[in-house]
Design an enzyme around this catalytic site. Structure first.
Site, PDB file in Angstrom:
ATOM      1  N   ASP A  79       0.878  -1.163   0.000  1.00 37.73           N
ATOM      2  CA  ASP A  79       0.000   0.000   0.000  1.00 37.73           C
ATOM      3  C   ASP A  79       0.921   1.220   0.000  1.00 37.73           C
ATOM      4  OD1 ASP A  79      -2.186   1.592   0.072  1.00 37.73           O
ATOM      5  OD2 ASP A  79      -3.020   0.776   1.920  1.00 37.73           O
ATOM      6  N   ASP A 287      -7.938  -6.825   0.838  1.00 36.35           N
ATOM      7  CA  ASP A 287      -7.031  -6.957   1.971  1.00 36.35           C
ATOM      8  C   ASP A 287      -7.702  -6.331   3.175  1.00 36.35           C
ATOM      9  OD1 ASP A 287      -5.570  -4.208   2.976  1.00 36.35           O
ATOM     10  OD2 ASP A 287      -6.303  -4.059   0.912  1.00 36.35           O
ATOM     11  N   CYS A 325     -13.982 -26.078   9.897  1.00 39.55           N
ATOM     12  CA  CYS A 325     -12.736 -25.457   9.433  1.00 39.55           C
ATOM     13  C   CYS A 325     -11.630 -26.504   9.331  1.00 39.55           C
ATOM     14  CB  CYS A 325     -12.330 -24.342  10.390  1.00 39.55           C
ATOM     15  SG  CYS A 325     -10.829 -23.486   9.884  1.00 39.55           S
ATOM     16  N   CYS A 327      -8.338 -25.709   9.160  1.00 31.95           N
ATOM     17  CA  CYS A 327      -7.040 -25.080   9.461  1.00 31.95           C
ATOM     18  C   CYS A 327      -6.247 -25.893  10.492  1.00 31.95           C
ATOM     19  CB  CYS A 327      -7.234 -23.639   9.933  1.00 31.95           C
ATOM     20  SG  CYS A 327      -7.605 -23.450  11.690  1.00 31.95           S
ATOM     21  N   CYS A 330      -7.800 -25.646  14.083  1.00 29.22           N
ATOM     22  CA  CYS A 330      -9.039 -26.404  14.300  1.00 29.22           C
ATOM     23  C   CYS A 330      -8.832 -27.916  14.223  1.00 29.22           C
ATOM     24  CB  CYS A 330     -10.110 -25.960  13.309  1.00 29.22           C
ATOM     25  SG  CYS A 330     -10.705 -24.293  13.681  1.00 29.22           S
ATOM     26  N   HIS A 356      -6.352 -19.464  12.335  1.00 32.06           N
ATOM     27  CA  HIS A 356      -7.762 -19.802  12.091  1.00 32.06           C
ATOM     28  C   HIS A 356      -8.498 -18.681  11.336  1.00 32.06           C
ATOM     29  CE1 HIS A 356     -11.892 -20.930  12.393  1.00 32.06           C
ATOM     30  NE2 HIS A 356     -12.126 -19.727  12.902  1.00 32.06           N
TER      31      HIS A 356
END
Ligand code: ZN
Length: 397
Positions: A79, A287, A325, A327, A330, A356
């Site tokens: 940015d 983002d 989930c 991930c 999890c 997560h």
């Protein structure tokens, strides 16, 4: 207007729509790059303002660029720093999406005694939030800094207003952003030629215009067709003050005008319901710092809505944060363990919760992309929001 595509960068492709996690200072706080890759992050976005102040963009240049410096084997964005520098000027609210119904006077902003930034037609003079030293960003400086940082995708330096500014001020800021866009393109072209042998860095123009239809459309028309010395923008960021209640409308005004063959990034937007609005109105990438920022305060996104793991009701809850989930957190830890590490202020709490939350958002946008390819986006959206909104009302703290 929703679409599927690929953005090719020197560090690899990005399949879109995609959510780009934020690593402001060349690190996603508390998470290793390997873990970001594993959770499906295709690219990372850092901030030119922060890296310019520390460690200095020349250090990143010497290190071989942002991706190499932070050990990230993939595409990167920076940015421009305009938003960060100018939010020092506003001084009291550091968020993009604000309530348009509150007071709207330039003098409230200009008269702020704590203001750390002053804008003029040439650029912005600001005081470092780190040590109080004075600095000046112009479109040329922002391009020099971003070329040194070396991200694959950079943003033009723009004047970011808030919804508190008056209409005349929004017009002034938009004219300034247009003049700065030309200067960014010129300096970008000069630096690209000067820094021969470096991979090409794409430059995205930033569409301003707050909540005004004519201003947004004018900005999209002007920047979408802008050419200076043969150089045009490689893509576009939709930025500035975005009234959340009008997000879809504002984005569609802009995307109906922007060139279809160039990528469109919606700056600073990452809440699940807003991502659907962005995708269906033709945005390709997103983002937002929210997923990682709220994770460090124990707040997690789940299909049951957003809740805080430090709440005592999780002390003996031996289920995962989100049973659907996939991930790392999890599949290896329980809510009871997460509750324990947050209560104990253990460093791993930030790591596990961030993994997560980032996975939840990255995967959600991946699922939107898949649904677009399968032709069932509307069903997928209704299904997700039906479950997400329905349950979030019940389980919010
Ligand atoms: Zn998870």
């Amino acid at each position: 207007m929703a679409r599927v595509g690929t953005i090719n960068t020197p560090h690899g492709p990005i399949q879109t729509p995609a959510f780009i996690p934020v690593g402001t200072k060349a690190t996603v706080k508390s998470v290793l790059p390997e873990a970001m890759k594993e959770l499906g992050s295709q690219a990372l976005l850092s901030n030119a303002y922060h890296l310019y102040l520390q460690p200095g963009s020349d250090v990143l240049d010497e290190a071989g660029g942002l991706a190499k410096f932070m050990n990230w084997q993939g595409p990167t964005f920076t940015d421009s720093g305009g938003f960060q520098v100018l939010s020092l000027g506003v001084g009291f609210k550091k968020v993009l999406a604000m309530d348009a119904q509150t007071f709207r006077r330039d003098d409230v902003i200009a008269g702020n005694k704590d203001r750390l930034a002053h804008v003029d037609d040439e650029g912005v003079t600001f005081k470092s939030h780190l040590d109080g030293s004075m600095h000046r960003f112009t479109p040329e400086v922002s391009m020099q800094v971003q070329h040194q940082i070396g991200a694959d995708i950079m943003f033009a330096f723009d004047e970011c207003t808030t919804l508190h500014n008056t209409r005349p001020y929004q017009e002034l800021a938009m004219d300034r952003t247009y003049a700065w866009a030309i200067r960014c393109l010129d300096e970008h072209k000069r630096l690209t030629e000067e820094r021969i042998g470096k991979p090409y860095q794409a430059l995205f123009g930033v569409i301003q215009g707050a909540q005004y239809e004519d201003l947004r459309k004018k900005a999209a028309t002007d920047l979408g067709t802008l050419q200076s010395n043969g150089q045009s923008f490689d893509g576009f960021g939709i930025g500035g003050a975005l009234d959340k209640g009008q997000l879809g409308t504002i984005v569609s005004w802009v995307n109906e005008i922007l060139p279809e063959d160039k990528p469109r990034h919606l700056l600073g937007i990452g809440a699940p319901e807003d991502l659907f609005v962005g995708v269906e109105n033709g945005c390709d990438t997103f983002d937002c710092v929210l997923a990682s920022r709220i994770a460090r305060t124990s707040a997690v996104y789940t299909m049951e809505g957003r809740f805080n793991l430090s709440n005592s009701r999780f002390k003996r809850d031996f289920t995962p944060i989100d049973s659907q989930c996939d991930c790392y957190t999890c599949t290896h830890y329980t809510r009871a363990y997460m509750h324990h590490v947050f209560r104990g202020k253990e460093i791993i709490s930030a790591t596990l919760a961030t993994i997560h939350n980032e996975r939840f958002i990255v995967r959600l946008v991946d699922q939107m992309r898949q649904a677009l390819m399968d032709g069932n986006f509307a069903d997928m959206k209704a299904d997700f929001l039906g479950r997400y909104a329905h349950r979030s009302g019940q389980s919010r703290d």
